[in-house]
Design a protein around this motif. Structure first.
Motif, PDB file in Angstrom:
ATOM      1  N   ARG A 274      -2.819  -6.254  -7.034  1.00 25.59           N
ATOM      2  CA  ARG A 274      -3.723  -5.312  -7.701  1.00 25.59           C
ATOM      3  C   ARG A 274      -3.954  -5.716  -9.162  1.00 25.59           C
ATOM      4  N   CYS A 275      -4.285  -6.983  -9.373  1.00 28.00           N
ATOM      5  CA  CYS A 275      -4.596  -7.455 -10.725  1.00 28.00           C
ATOM      6  C   CYS A 275      -5.785  -6.701 -11.318  1.00 28.00           C
ATOM      7  N   ASN A 276      -6.790  -6.424 -10.504  1.00 22.62           N
ATOM      8  CA  ASN A 276      -8.001  -5.790 -11.023  1.00 22.62           C
ATOM      9  C   ASN A 276      -7.743  -4.390 -11.576  1.00 22.62           C
ATOM     10  N   LYS A 277      -6.692  -3.734 -11.097  1.00 22.65           N
ATOM     11  CA  LYS A 277      -6.324  -2.437 -11.666  1.00 22.65           C
ATOM     12  C   LYS A 277      -5.765  -2.616 -13.087  1.00 22.65           C
TER      13      LYS A 277
ATOM     14  N   ARG B  55     -11.902 -12.983  -6.403  1.00 22.44           N
ATOM     15  CA  ARG B  55     -12.018 -11.530  -6.589  1.00 22.44           C
ATOM     16  C   ARG B  55     -11.786 -11.143  -8.046  1.00 22.44           C
ATOM     17  N   VAL B  56     -10.799 -11.787  -8.653  1.00 21.50           N
ATOM     18  CA  VAL B  56     -10.498 -11.513 -10.058  1.00 21.50           C
ATOM     19  C   VAL B  56     -11.628 -12.024 -10.949  1.00 21.50           C
TER      20      VAL B  56
ATOM     21  N   GLU C  92      -4.757 -10.722  -6.776  1.00 25.28           N
ATOM     22  CA  GLU C  92      -5.656  -9.701  -6.212  1.00 25.28           C
ATOM     23  C   GLU C  92      -5.900 -10.035  -4.752  1.00 25.28           C
TER      24      GLU C  92
ATOM     25  N   SER D 219       1.371  -4.969  -7.795  1.00 24.23           N
ATOM     26  CA  SER D 219       1.053  -5.093  -6.374  1.00 24.23           C
ATOM     27  C   SER D 219       1.544  -3.853  -5.640  1.00 24.23           C
TER      28      SER D 219
END
Length: 380
Positions: A210-213, A238-239, A205, A279
């Motif tokens: 874009r891990c949070n997606k 962030r994650v 992230e 990503s």
């Protein structure tokens, strides 16, 4: 060779261990650490600071403005050290691993020594993302690429991008950024399909990751995923914050890991039903290749169509066409868990057609032949 301290670089360079090349490595950020597995390489480290004074790390964390002022006077420039070593070693070839850290800073020096051939290994976001980020990057790319004599990339897309941005040299081909994989060794960590119960998520992230997606998509599927073990690896703050915000840490089947050794990642992949990486920009993701090596069903983002060079949707994995759309990601995950026969067929396809091309011995032979080609073209 100029590169940052990186396992991908170490693995790539190891391919030349049993050749007669004399190799020097200039660590561009100077970790000041000797790498044991590269004991056949002359390692240039410890060059960055004129004085590694006591309390430097404290000053950097507690008094950053003062540290910045001291840094101007205390740090040596990479280009100066590079030129000094270039004169001392008198190499036939210079190889830069990634544009920004290892090619831009030495451009003016390389222009002064046009008889020395220059190789670029383009990694990940090197070309595709940087061409979109603003005028400074574009100018740097367009000034550097015409000076490059030989080019390695990790996907076909980037070879085309390089040509469009001024590269006029010889193409050396498309290879995994860290070389191939020891398939026989890693096979011991692959468990049978029927014994797999992990959904493995890359915790990347950042301005690109874009891990949070993916995690947002997971939140929509709590009921469907209750019988699977969910593991996030390589996650940052962030994650971690997102996990707490969504209360995923309260799920009994959810586990979060920060940075873990690559061999541990591969072991998890060898026990995973599904691997997911997401990503907005990348080359050919090394973790995608590792998932294929370890027999996990891949769901991967596809910036600039690079991933499509490996993954044919519905045949040997799924592609995330919009890395920002968690609803569409959720639909892909749901479809993957509902279709075990499709997953099994995909893994069989990858084992037959993709995995063998990643064999370490095969890739080493191909890469060594490319260096032989360079050697034969030194006078041209």
């Amino acid at each position: 060779m100029l590169s940052m301290f990186s396992n991908h670089f170490f693995n790539w360079t190891e391919q030349l261990k049993d050749t007669d090349h004399e190799i020097y490595w200039l660590d561009v950020y100077d970790s000041n650490t000797k790498v044991e597995k590269l004991d056949f390489v002359h390692q240039i480290t410890g060059w960055r600071y004129k004085y590694d004074y006591p309390g430097r790390h404290f000053l950097k964390s507690k008094l950053p403005r003062l540290h910045k002022g001291v840094k101007i006077f205390n740090e040596r420039k990479l280009s100066h050290i590079f030129e000094k070593e270039l004169k001392r070693i008198a190499p036939d070839v210079v190889q830069s691993f990634a544009l920004q850290p290892a090619a831009y800073p030495i451009l003016d020096v390389m222009k002064k020594y046009p008889k020395i051939k220059w190789i670029l290994s383009a990694w990940g976001n090197d070309l595709y993302y940087r061409q979109q980020t603003g005028i400074d990057d574009i100018l740097n790319i367009k000034q550097t690429l015409p000076e490059i004599d030989f080019l390695f990339t990790d996907c076909k897309r980037d070879m085309l991008v390089a040509r469009s941005l001024g590269f006029k040299g010889k193409e050396l081909g498309v290879f995994p950024g860290g070389g191939g994989y020891d398939l026989e060794y890693y096979a011991q960590f692959r468990v049978p399909f029927k014994n797999r119960n992990i959904i493995l998520i890359k915790g990347y992230e950042s301005h690109l990751g874009r891990c949070n997606k993916i995690l947002e998509a997971v939140c929509y599927l709590k009921k469907e995923l209750q019988n699977y073990e969910l593991i996030v690896f390589g996650g940052n703050k962030r994650v971690e914050e997102f996990i707490k915000q969504k209360q995923l840490d309260n799920w009994e089947n959810f586990n979060f890991f920060g940075k873990i050794p690559n061999i541990e990642v591969l072991k998890y992949m060898g026990r995973s039903l599904i691997y997911i990486g997401n990503s907005i920009s990348d080359g050919m993701p090394n973790t995608l290749l590792e998932a294929i090596v370890m027999g996990a069903f891949p769901i991967q983002s596809n910036p600039g169509d690079a991933t499509r060079e490996i993954i044919n949707p519905e045949q040997n994995g799924f592609l995330i066409d919009d890395p920002e759309d968690s609803n569409r990601i959720a639909r892909l995950i749901k479809r993957a868990i509902e279709l075990p026969e499709l997953r099994q067929q995909a893994i069989a396809y990858n084992d037959k057609f993709i995995r063998p091309t990643l064999n370490r011995n095969l890739v080493v032979n191909q890469v060594v032949n490319k260096y032989k080609f360079i050697q034969d073209n030194l006078e041209n």
